[in-house]
Scaffold this active site. Structure first.
Site, PDB file in Angstrom:
ATOM      1  N   SER A 164       0.799  -1.215   0.000  1.00 54.48           N
ATOM      2  CA  SER A 164       0.000   0.000   0.000  1.00 54.48           C
ATOM      3  C   SER A 164       0.838   1.274   0.000  1.00 54.48           C
ATOM      4  O   SER A 164       1.397   1.641  -1.025  1.00 54.48           O
ATOM      5  CB  SER A 164      -0.956  -0.043   1.190  1.00 54.48           C
ATOM      6  OG  SER A 164      -2.166   0.559   0.851  1.00 54.48           O
ATOM      7  N   LYS A 195      -1.415  -4.137  -2.901  1.00 48.30           N
ATOM      8  CA  LYS A 195      -2.655  -3.506  -2.425  1.00 48.30           C
ATOM      9  C   LYS A 195      -2.744  -2.092  -2.996  1.00 48.30           C
ATOM     10  O   LYS A 195      -2.039  -1.202  -2.563  1.00 48.30           O
ATOM     11  CB  LYS A 195      -2.716  -3.455  -0.904  1.00 48.30           C
ATOM     12  CG  LYS A 195      -4.015  -2.821  -0.422  1.00 48.30           C
ATOM     13  CD  LYS A 195      -4.077  -2.728   1.071  1.00 48.30           C
ATOM     14  CE  LYS A 195      -5.361  -2.029   1.490  1.00 48.30           C
ATOM     15  NZ  LYS A 195      -5.376  -0.602   1.085  1.00 48.30           N
ATOM     16  N   ASP A 246       8.692   4.986 -11.255  1.00 51.03           N
ATOM     17  CA  ASP A 246       8.145   5.623 -12.458  1.00 51.03           C
ATOM     18  C   ASP A 246       8.957   6.846 -12.873  1.00 51.03           C
ATOM     19  O   ASP A 246       9.097   7.138 -14.070  1.00 51.03           O
ATOM     20  CB  ASP A 246       6.690   6.030 -12.227  1.00 51.03           C
ATOM     21  CG  ASP A 246       5.720   4.873 -12.447  1.00 51.03           C
ATOM     22  OD1 ASP A 246       6.184   3.733 -12.624  1.00 51.03           O
ATOM     23  OD2 ASP A 246       4.487   5.111 -12.428  1.00 51.03           O
TER      24      ASP A 246
END
Length: 430
Positions: free
Chosen positions: A294, A319, A305
């Site tokens: 999470s 999650k 990214d």
């Protein structure tokens, strides 16, 4: 940077440790009479029949609360109903201090299971291990017991005791552990220098103080000569979304997208970095594993990214949903999954997880205890990923504990940074 006033949960499990909280106002809409009348009439009929004909006297409130719990339990594994007492305790827990045992728990194969004990807590000292099945709490069976109820029964004042009946893989019979509750103080950021100017920071979970604590740790390491950094997110179950953003923005330039959430009706909320930070260029490695969930995945996903850090380890928990805590009129609350989150490139990792840049599995030494790895896709009733196909269920094993001298993932991180430096020198020479 646009940030919502309310807080959002982005955590993998309810736990005796801090997980997170959402505060804010919610407008509760009444059920559409035309669409829900028949179902509500049936519910009223059942309630009336039970009150009139059941062999023992039952309170209407108990029946309604039971119905609410059953309704919430039919949703995903991260939604739950919280009594007023549980809600108050959770609000205290966001400060990182509470009375309890010190274990993260979840439901695996229909059984209450220890995800991980928290270091230096009563449960840890008593010998509770990741993967242990909790069959009873002080003599009461945990079969069909919800996570909220289990957490409530294990929490309590310092000095009081609770008996956990445990079954561990490889045992022939159960064993009772009598554990005395203590004040659990969760230090979410731990730091130290390793070697050759390599700083090491372990984030155990994301709570209110994690962002400021990380800033203090980075400043301390800088004064000690830190020239590169390893962030360890292994076995970090998550916590507050805003905290994950505060951590990530320490390493990215201003106005960079960290994460965005999207609700059922398509409402999109974006979270950007805010303010100049002095650590946007330092060479970084981030360690992750199957227990990184999470909020941990938000940090790792954003840094990956933006090509800001090298991610090393194994596939993360997966999650990618957000829970909101919605207060109800009687002081209770709903912890409800209200959105999914996406990495800066628009990727949903729910049920899939984040794939490291360099996959490194922990070496399993002879004689070391192992437990079966559980991820989001293994949890009963989990939400499906609309973008990516989940992998098949695998019987993946991992060691319960690893000595630092045997931690080949950490060693690979150190070697990666050293190699990085060599290439930097070669570039400059060229």
């Amino acid at each position: 940077m646009f940030r919502r006033k309310r807080w959002l949960f982005v955590t993998v499990v309810f736990s005796i440790a801090l997980i997170g909280i959402v505060a804010g106002r919610w407008a509760v809409k009444t059920v559409n009479a035309q669409n829900g009348y028949e179902e509500l009439r049936t519910f009223t009929e059942v309630l009336t029949l039970i009150k009139k004909n059941y062999v023992d006297e039952v309170k209407t409130k108990d029946l309604v609360v039971g119905a609410i719990k059953g309704m919430i339990n039919s949703l995903d594994p991260h939604s739950s109903y919280m009594t007023p007492e549980a809600l108050k305790e959770l609000q205290v827990e966001t400060k990182g201090e509470f009375g309890g045992l010190g274990i993260h728990i979840g439901i695996k194969d229909g059984m209450l299971t220890v995800i991980a004990p928290i270091e230096d807590t009563p449960a840890f000292k008593a010998g509770i291990k990741a993967g242990d099945k909790i069959l009873k709490i002080s003599g009461e069976s945990t079969k069909n017991m919800g996570l909220t109820d289990a957490v409530s029964k294990m929490r309590g004042p310092k000095g009081t005791s609770v008996i956990l009946t445990i079954f561990r893989e490889g045992w022939k019979e159960t064993k009772d552990f009598t554990i005395v509750r203590d004040i659990i103080k969760i230090k979410s950021v731990k730091s130290r220098m390793l070697q050759d100017g390599i700083g090491y920071i372990k984030i155990t979970q994301f709570q209110e103080s994690t962002g400021p604590d990380l800033s203090a740790a980075l400043e301390k390491l800088s004064k000690e000569g830190m020239t590169s950094l390893i962030i360890d997110l292994r076995n970090d179950p998550g916590g507050l979304l805003n905290s994950a953003v505060e951590v990530t923005e320490q390493f990215l330039p201003p106005k960079k997208l960290v994460v965005y959430t999207k609700s059922k009706n398509g409402e999109k909320t974006e979270y950007f970095t805010d303010g100049e930070k002095p650590y946007t260029d330092i060479p970084m490695v981030v360690l992750v594993n199957q227990g990184s969930a999470s909020a941990s995945e938000i940090v790792a996903g954003a840094l990956k990214d933006w090509n800001r850090a090298v991610i090393i380890g194994v596939q993360t928990f997966g999650k990618g949903s957000v829970q909101s805590l919605i207060p109800l009129s009687d002081g209770s609350g709903l912890r409800l999954t209200t959105a999914k989150y996406y990495t800066p490139k628009g990727t949903s990792i729910h049920g899939v997880g984040i794939t490291p840049d360099i996959v490194v599995k922990l070496d399993v030494k002879d004689g070391k205890e192992q437990h079966r790895v559980a991820r989001e896709k293994d949890l009963e009733g989990h939400l499906k990923n609309e973008q990516q196909k989940e992998g098949p269920e695998e019987k993946e094993m991992a060691p319960l504990e690893v000595d630092e001298k045997d931690d080949n993932q950490l060693q690979r991180a150190i070697d990666t940074i050293k190699t990085w430096r060599v290439f930097e020198k070669m570039k400059k020479a060229a």
